[in-house]
Design an enzyme around this catalytic site. Structure first.
Site, PDB file in Angstrom:
ATOM      1  N   CYS A  74       0.869  -1.177   0.000  1.00 36.07           N
ATOM      2  CA  CYS A  74       0.000   0.000   0.000  1.00 36.07           C
ATOM      3  C   CYS A  74       0.904   1.225   0.000  1.00 36.07           C
ATOM      4  CB  CYS A  74      -0.878  -0.022   1.263  1.00 36.07           C
ATOM      5  SG  CYS A  74      -1.832   1.468   1.562  1.00 36.07           S
ATOM      6  N   CYS A 183      -0.750   3.944  -6.441  1.00 37.55           N
ATOM      7  CA  CYS A 183      -1.612   3.213  -5.506  1.00 37.55           C
ATOM      8  C   CYS A 183      -1.726   1.794  -6.026  1.00 37.55           C
ATOM      9  CB  CYS A 183      -2.992   3.873  -5.436  1.00 37.55           C
ATOM     10  SG  CYS A 183      -4.214   2.924  -4.501  1.00 37.55           S
TER      11      CYS A 183
END
Length: 262
Positions: A74, A183
């Protein structure tokens, strides 16, 4: 050196499976445990303190499950929490950052675009990285709403198409020739993005680089699995604290997904 403990991977939801796939393709004999913290997605809208607390919660569970290495799949958790994680725990961590370096190095227009969460773009680590490339114009765009649509299984929805168009059009007009996906959820949008971007604009994500770094850490520090062959599902466990259906679908229903509160 052999080590049959699993590799732990966590993300704010299902997006980090794009990183898991890259690791699994390169290291198919390694056992993996994946945590999708979808209940708390997206991390990009949370405070630094909240992101650190969630990252430690996920890490505690993976250590409890005897993981030899933890991949923070992440961008927001990496840029906001990885220093604190490395300071607190002895297990090696691999983070994921937007791949600015290859984009800035190869850009012919000296203009690149970055699509990322607010939490990543506002982080100290991200700003330190961008400062290294002051000769390159970096067009930043927060991907408001994209993670939530992906988490809801709405990748090909009209709303997704509209949002992506509004985010990417200014980048095209600014003459970018590389788009960095900041992302781990966003690689699932590449087919959609390609319909909007001109062909000459290259799309870069971090999956392959993270997989190679994982291989390096296994080689240098913790050891590879002794398994000589792998089956598609043996040694791979996926946990989610939300609806398992979307995670199962993104994995093409090839793997078992267990719902668990964490």
């Amino acid at each position: 050196m052999t080590n049959d403990q699993p590799i732990g991977i966590f993300d704010s939801g299902i997006g980090g499976t794009s990183i898991w796939k890259a690791i699994h393709n390169l290291l198919p004999n390694e056992k993996t445990i994946y945590l999708a913290d979808s209940k708390n997605a997206p991390y990009g809208q949370k405070s630094k303190e909240e992101i650190i607390a969630l990252s430690m919660k996920n890490t505690d569970l993976l250590i409890e499950m005897n993981c030899k290495l933890i991949v923070v799949a992440c961008n927001t958790a990496t840029t906001n929490a990885i220093q604190e994680l490395r300071a607190k725990y002895t297990v090696p961590f691999i983070g994921i950052e937007p791949a600015i370096k290859p984009a800035a190095t190869h850009s012919k227009t000296q203009t690149i675009g970055i699509l990322a969460t607010k939490g990543t773009l506002n982080s100290e680590l991200f700003n330190k990285t961008t400062e290294m490339y002051h000769d390159t114009k970096i067009v930043e765009q927060v991907g408001h709403g994209l993670v939530q649509l992906i988490e809801n299984g709405d990748i090909n929805s009209p709303e997704m198409t509209e949002l992506l168009g509004s985010y990417l059009t200014p980048m095209i007009e600014a003459n970018i020739d590389y788009l960095v996906l900041g992302c781990s959820h966003y690689p699932y949008l590449i087919p959609q993005i390609k319909k909007i971007l001109p062909e000459h604009i290259q799309i870069i994500d971090s999956g392959e680089a993270v997989a190679k770094q994982t291989q390096n850490i296994l080689k240098d520090k913790v050891g590879f699995s002794s398994a000589q062959s792998s089956s598609r599902s043996v040694g791979t466990i996926f946990y989610t604290n939300s609806n398992p259906k979307v995670l199962a679908e993104i994995l093409e229903n090839k793997y078992t997904v267990e719902e668990r509160d964490f």
